[in-house]
Each structure stands twice: as C-alpha cells, then as structure tokens.
Design a protein around this motif. Sequence first.
Motif, PDB file in Angstrom:
ATOM      1  N   SER A 276      11.208 -15.743  14.676  1.00 34.71           N
ATOM      2  CA  SER A 276      10.322 -15.030  15.603  1.00 34.71           C
ATOM      3  C   SER A 276       8.900 -15.567  15.530  1.00 34.71           C
ATOM      4  O   SER A 276       8.227 -15.729  16.556  1.00 34.71           O
ATOM      5  CB  SER A 276      10.331 -13.530  15.297  1.00 34.71           C
ATOM      6  N   VAL A 277       8.441 -15.843  14.315  1.00 26.14           N
ATOM      7  CA  VAL A 277       7.095 -16.402  14.143  1.00 26.14           C
ATOM      8  C   VAL A 277       7.005 -17.765  14.829  1.00 26.14           C
ATOM      9  O   VAL A 277       6.031 -18.064  15.542  1.00 26.14           O
ATOM     10  CB  VAL A 277       6.741 -16.518  12.647  1.00 26.14           C
ATOM     11  N   LEU A 278       8.031 -18.601  14.629  1.00 26.55           N
ATOM     12  CA  LEU A 278       8.045 -19.918  15.270  1.00 26.55           C
ATOM     13  C   LEU A 278       8.020 -19.787  16.787  1.00 26.55           C
ATOM     14  O   LEU A 278       7.288 -20.505  17.483  1.00 26.55           O
ATOM     15  CB  LEU A 278       9.289 -20.695  14.835  1.00 26.55           C
ATOM     16  N   PHE A 279       8.825 -18.873  17.293  1.00 27.32           N
ATOM     17  CA  PHE A 279       8.889 -18.661  18.740  1.00 27.32           C
ATOM     18  C   PHE A 279       7.534 -18.245  19.307  1.00 27.32           C
ATOM     19  O   PHE A 279       7.059 -18.803  20.303  1.00 27.32           O
ATOM     20  CB  PHE A 279       9.964 -17.609  19.037  1.00 27.32           C
ATOM     21  N   VAL A 280       6.892 -17.281  18.669  1.00 28.60           N
ATOM     22  CA  VAL A 280       5.588 -16.803  19.147  1.00 28.60           C
ATOM     23  C   VAL A 280       4.551 -17.924  19.105  1.00 28.60           C
ATOM     24  O   VAL A 280       3.803 -18.145  20.065  1.00 28.60           O
ATOM     25  CB  VAL A 280       5.120 -15.589  18.314  1.00 28.60           C
ATOM     26  N   LEU A 281       4.522 -18.653  17.998  1.00 30.82           N
ATOM     27  CA  LEU A 281       3.553 -19.748  17.861  1.00 30.82           C
ATOM     28  C   LEU A 281       3.797 -20.842  18.899  1.00 30.82           C
ATOM     29  O   LEU A 281       2.858 -21.323  19.550  1.00 30.82           O
ATOM     30  CB  LEU A 281       3.631 -20.340  16.451  1.00 30.82           C
ATOM     31  N   PHE A 282       5.051 -21.237  19.068  1.00 29.47           N
ATOM     32  CA  PHE A 282       5.375 -22.293  20.028  1.00 29.47           C
ATOM     33  C   PHE A 282       5.017 -21.870  21.451  1.00 29.47           C
ATOM     34  O   PHE A 282       4.502 -22.667  22.236  1.00 29.47           O
ATOM     35  CB  PHE A 282       6.866 -22.643  19.955  1.00 29.47           C
ATOM     36  N   ALA A 283       5.309 -20.623  21.794  1.00 30.09           N
ATOM     37  CA  ALA A 283       5.043 -20.149  23.153  1.00 30.09           C
ATOM     38  C   ALA A 283       3.549 -20.154  23.457  1.00 30.09           C
ATOM     39  O   ALA A 283       3.114 -20.603  24.528  1.00 30.09           O
ATOM     40  CB  ALA A 283       5.614 -18.743  23.334  1.00 30.09           C
ATOM     41  N   ILE A 284       2.758 -19.665  22.516  1.00 36.12           N
ATOM     42  CA  ILE A 284       1.309 -19.617  22.730  1.00 36.12           C
ATOM     43  C   ILE A 284       0.717 -21.022  22.743  1.00 36.12           C
ATOM     44  O   ILE A 284      -0.126 -21.356  23.593  1.00 36.12           O
ATOM     45  CB  ILE A 284       0.639 -18.745  21.647  1.00 36.12           C
ATOM     46  N   LEU A 285       1.176 -21.868  21.822  1.00 38.36           N
ATOM     47  CA  LEU A 285       0.692 -23.254  21.791  1.00 38.36           C
ATOM     48  C   LEU A 285       1.039 -23.988  23.084  1.00 38.36           C
ATOM     49  O   LEU A 285       0.212 -24.738  23.624  1.00 38.36           O
ATOM     50  CB  LEU A 285       1.303 -23.996  20.597  1.00 38.36           C
TER      51      LEU A 285
ATOM     52  N   LEU B 130       8.043 -28.687  22.892  1.00 35.81           N
ATOM     53  CA  LEU B 130       7.439 -27.457  22.376  1.00 35.81           C
ATOM     54  C   LEU B 130       7.811 -26.260  23.246  1.00 35.81           C
ATOM     55  O   LEU B 130       8.200 -25.196  22.747  1.00 35.81           O
ATOM     56  CB  LEU B 130       5.916 -27.621  22.323  1.00 35.81           C
ATOM     57  N   LEU B 131       7.721 -26.446  24.555  1.00 32.76           N
ATOM     58  CA  LEU B 131       8.011 -25.366  25.496  1.00 32.76           C
ATOM     59  C   LEU B 131       9.480 -24.962  25.443  1.00 32.76           C
ATOM     60  O   LEU B 131       9.820 -23.772  25.375  1.00 32.76           O
ATOM     61  CB  LEU B 131       7.636 -25.810  26.914  1.00 32.76           C
ATOM     62  N   MET B 132      10.359 -25.950  25.457  1.00 28.81           N
ATOM     63  CA  MET B 132      11.785 -25.649  25.453  1.00 28.81           C
ATOM     64  C   MET B 132      12.259 -25.104  24.101  1.00 28.81           C
ATOM     65  O   MET B 132      13.164 -24.277  24.038  1.00 28.81           O
ATOM     66  CB  MET B 132      12.584 -26.902  25.825  1.00 28.81           C
ATOM     67  N   LEU B 133      11.630 -25.559  23.022  1.00 28.31           N
ATOM     68  CA  LEU B 133      11.973 -24.996  21.710  1.00 28.31           C
ATOM     69  C   LEU B 133      11.545 -23.536  21.612  1.00 28.31           C
ATOM     70  O   LEU B 133      12.244 -22.715  21.008  1.00 28.31           O
ATOM     71  CB  LEU B 133      11.318 -25.811  20.590  1.00 28.31           C
ATOM     72  N   SER B 134      10.400 -23.214  22.197  1.00 32.35           N
ATOM     73  CA  SER B 134       9.959 -21.817  22.174  1.00 32.35           C
ATOM     74  C   SER B 134      10.940 -20.946  22.949  1.00 32.35           C
ATOM     75  O   SER B 134      11.278 -19.835  22.523  1.00 32.35           O
ATOM     76  CB  SER B 134       8.544 -21.686  22.745  1.00 32.35           C
ATOM     77  N   LEU B 135      11.435 -21.461  24.081  1.00 30.68           N
ATOM     78  CA  LEU B 135      12.434 -20.726  24.852  1.00 30.68           C
ATOM     79  C   LEU B 135      13.737 -20.605  24.066  1.00 30.68           C
ATOM     80  O   LEU B 135      14.374 -19.539  24.048  1.00 30.68           O
ATOM     81  CB  LEU B 135      12.679 -21.435  26.191  1.00 30.68           C
ATOM     82  N   TYR B 136      14.112 -21.681  23.390  1.00 37.18           N
ATOM     83  CA  TYR B 136      15.354 -21.651  22.609  1.00 37.18           C
ATOM     84  C   TYR B 136      15.260 -20.652  21.457  1.00 37.18           C
ATOM     85  O   TYR B 136      16.185 -19.861  21.230  1.00 37.18           O
ATOM     86  CB  TYR B 136      15.667 -23.040  22.060  1.00 37.18           C
ATOM     87  N   PHE B 137      14.155 -20.678  20.732  1.00 38.69           N
ATOM     88  CA  PHE B 137      13.996 -19.737  19.621  1.00 38.69           C
ATOM     89  C   PHE B 137      13.921 -18.294  20.122  1.00 38.69           C
ATOM     90  O   PHE B 137      14.382 -17.368  19.447  1.00 38.69           O
ATOM     91  CB  PHE B 137      12.750 -20.076  18.804  1.00 38.69           C
ATOM     92  N   ALA B 138      13.328 -18.109  21.303  1.00 40.55           N
ATOM     93  CA  ALA B 138      13.292 -16.765  21.894  1.00 40.55           C
ATOM     94  C   ALA B 138      14.707 -16.251  22.107  1.00 40.55           C
ATOM     95  O   ALA B 138      15.018 -15.086  21.819  1.00 40.55           O
ATOM     96  CB  ALA B 138      12.534 -16.793  23.221  1.00 40.55           C
ATOM     97  N   GLY B 139      15.567 -17.129  22.607  1.00 46.00           N
ATOM     98  CA  GLY B 139      16.956 -16.732  22.807  1.00 46.00           C
ATOM     99  C   GLY B 139      17.721 -16.603  21.506  1.00 46.00           C
ATOM    100  O   GLY B 139      18.529 -15.679  21.333  1.00 46.00           O
TER     101      GLY B 139
END
Length: 459
Positions: free
Chosen positions: A142-151, A318-327
């Motif tokens: 979750s932390v990775l997802f939030v950081l990646f999305a904002i970055l 970065l963008l797609m990883l944030s989406l992947y981690f979100a899922g």
Amino acid sequence: MRKISFLMAFLITGYILGIWNFLVLPKYYINFGLKGFLISLIPMLIALFLIYSEAESTKRTRYLIYELFFKISRTPALIFVLIMFLLVILGITTYYSSYSLIYIFGIGAKYVPVIALGTILLSVILLLLAKGKTLEVISVLSVLFVLFAILSAIIIRNQAISAVTAPQAVHYMNNAVSAITSFDQPLSLKGVLYMLISVLVSFGLGAGVYYVVGSFTPEELDLKKVLAAVFVLQILLSFAAAFTVAYSLGAAYQGFGKAFHNPNIPAEESMKLYLGFQNLKEYATNSEKSPMASIEVFYSIPYVLKGNIANADRLIYLLMLSLYFAGLTTIIVLIEMGSQILSEVMQLGRSRSLTLVAILGLVLSATMVVSDIRTMFVVVPFSVGALVAAVEAYPLLSSELAHNRGAIGGVILLLFISGIVSLYFAFRAPGTPVKIGALLGLVLFVPVLMNSMLMKTRR
C-alpha cells in the motif's frame, strides 16, 4: 497498539484504494470540478458510515460473518450474494491490474491471462508464506502504491508543462487541469448518478469484507481514526489520478498532431494516437458516458506519452506499477477475506478455501479477455453494486446490532433507490452485453430465495 492501528489502516487502505481510483473516479473530478468533488463526499461519507457499522458489528459481538448473518439477522442466504459479488470484483480487479503490466513488459493483451495467473499465484503465495504477517505485506504494498501514484502525478505534471508546447495541446491540457479545481463545471443528473455509484463501488462495499475485518479487529482500536485516514488518502489519490489524466491530455493532442505532420510515421500509428487523444478528450468532457465504457481509457496514457514526454518509459513503468500495486493490494484482501468466508460457510481449511477463491477469481479474469464477456462482468458492480451494498447492510437493522436503525434504514433505502435507477440505465444502454451484464447482476440475488431452506438445514 499504534502498530496495529497503522497496519489496520493500511489493510483497509489497500483494499479501498484500488483500480477504480485510477480508471473511473478521475473522470468525474475533471468533468464536475470541485462541485462534483463536494457532491462525491456524500456517497463517501455514506460508505464510511456503512464500513464503520459493519466492522463494529462483528468487532463488538465477536461473531464471525456467517454466525452473524445466521444467528442474529437470520439471513444466511445473503452471504452467498456477497461471496458471488466478491468473486466478480476479484475477477475484474485481477484482469485490469494484470493489464497494466503489458505496458511494462511490452507484450500484447493476449498475455493478460498469463499475467493474471502470476498475480493470483503471487497473492496466494504471499498469504500462505506471510501467515500472521499478512497485514505487514499489505502495508508495504500500500505504501508503494501511494508513493508511486503521487510520484507519477508530479512527474507527469512537470514533464507535460515543459514538453507540451503546441498551442492547441496546451489549451486542451490547461482546460482539463483548471476544470479539476473549478466551481463552474456544469452538472448533469445522469453523470452525477454515475459518479455516486462509482464512489460506492470504489469503497468496496458489497463483498462482506468489513464484517470479516471487524471480527479480528482489536477492541481498543479506534476505527473512526483509521477510516478518517482512509478518507483523506482516498481524496488525495483520486485527485492525483485526475491530474495525471488532465496533463496526459496535452501530450496526447501534441502526439497525434506531430504524427499527422510526419510522413515517416505510418498512418495506422497516427490513427492510434488520434483515437487515444479522442478517448481521453471524451473521458474528460463527457460525464454522461457510462463508467463501464470509460474504464479502459486510462490505458491510453502510456501510448500517448511515448515519444512526447522525456523519459516516458520510466514514467510509464511508475504509473503502471502504481496501478498494479493498487489492484494487487485489493486482490490479496479479497482472496483472504473470501477464503475466510468460504471456510466458515463450507467448513474448509484455510489452504483449500484460499485455493478455491483464487481459482474462481482466475477463471473469471481469464474469460474477460473476450471483449463482450469483459463488458458483462464490468457492468455488474455498476448496475447492482448499490443493491448488493444494501443487502450487505441489511443485517445491521437487527436490534442486537443497530444503535441507529433509523440512519441504517435510510441509507439502505437510498442505496436501493440508487440501485434501481442504475439498473434502469443499464437496461436502457445500447449493446446486448451491457443488458446481459445487468441480468447477470440480478442473478446474484437468486440465493435470497433459498433463505428459508438454509435456515432449516442449519438448525
């Protein structure tokens, strides 16, 4: 105690902040601006009220979910509605999370089932290996997802401002960006209804998750504080995704403009860029287009960024990883909670119930490679999601659980009305797969007809 609160906050955050924050909610933040945002707070608060009430019901009574539905509300059939809805959401989330990785691996959509298999296996392995550390695993993701999305949002903004120079492209981009923070955007009844349903879907109601969460929540944990943190993160991530789409719009227009004026670029590629721009433009301007039809527009962003933004590949990763981690965080929670519900209902061991939920989720996600089947499944949460949420909340009306039956009853009535209206729009929508999807959603309620039989067999 602080550690438990932190981990529980990220468990709920990891579940709620999923793919819908990227794929659906930005549409309404751009179309309706701050007026839409303020209106969206209503379903957000309703959802948080239900989440708190459901989690508190099992937290106070220490009943497991099936015991609560059977012994207190005497509606064991409803739990089967929740299980089936959970599996549908699991299939959808797995498919669209896996789809994001094709842009990282540079492969075609036909490989999505393979990635989905890997995603499901990864989730099950993490759950089996983590055992008591499941909360920690979800917290890290979750932390990775939030950081990646904002970055991603920050980098896309900075790169777009410097790279998008064509006057018309700048115009489209600035219009979309300013719309997000404007009070002047027009509202439409149909669009607002779609937004309300989308917000409810994004909070993960209807899958029974919060009853299960409450059953193992420490009594001293203040759920209100946890949900307050989730509320803030939900808003933050939705705005970040909205700005990501808005800034991408400028790059999209500039990209297809360059392509059309460059004789070295094949006409087919130019047309793809043009369609990518048109999809993003309609996403950002047409609030009445159903969320089911808009859900895949976000995946146009990687294509339009390439060649138009510096370091586009890194940004896309970065963008797609944030989406992947979100899922992925949502998938892990759905498999874990689904297995707990199944183990109670069917008296299965943890490994067997995990495997069963994982296999069913994988099968559903794999079939979604077929476009019409994908449409059918995606329609389900947007057509009957509010009705399933109403069914999920029904046990809270029991005298042993509800300290505020009037408020619960009012919310259930509101959900019921919203669900009926969304069903109406689904059946009126063009396209047979949409109508079949709405019918499929209604099929989820068939177990309700067997409630009396289940009550007798459990005595």
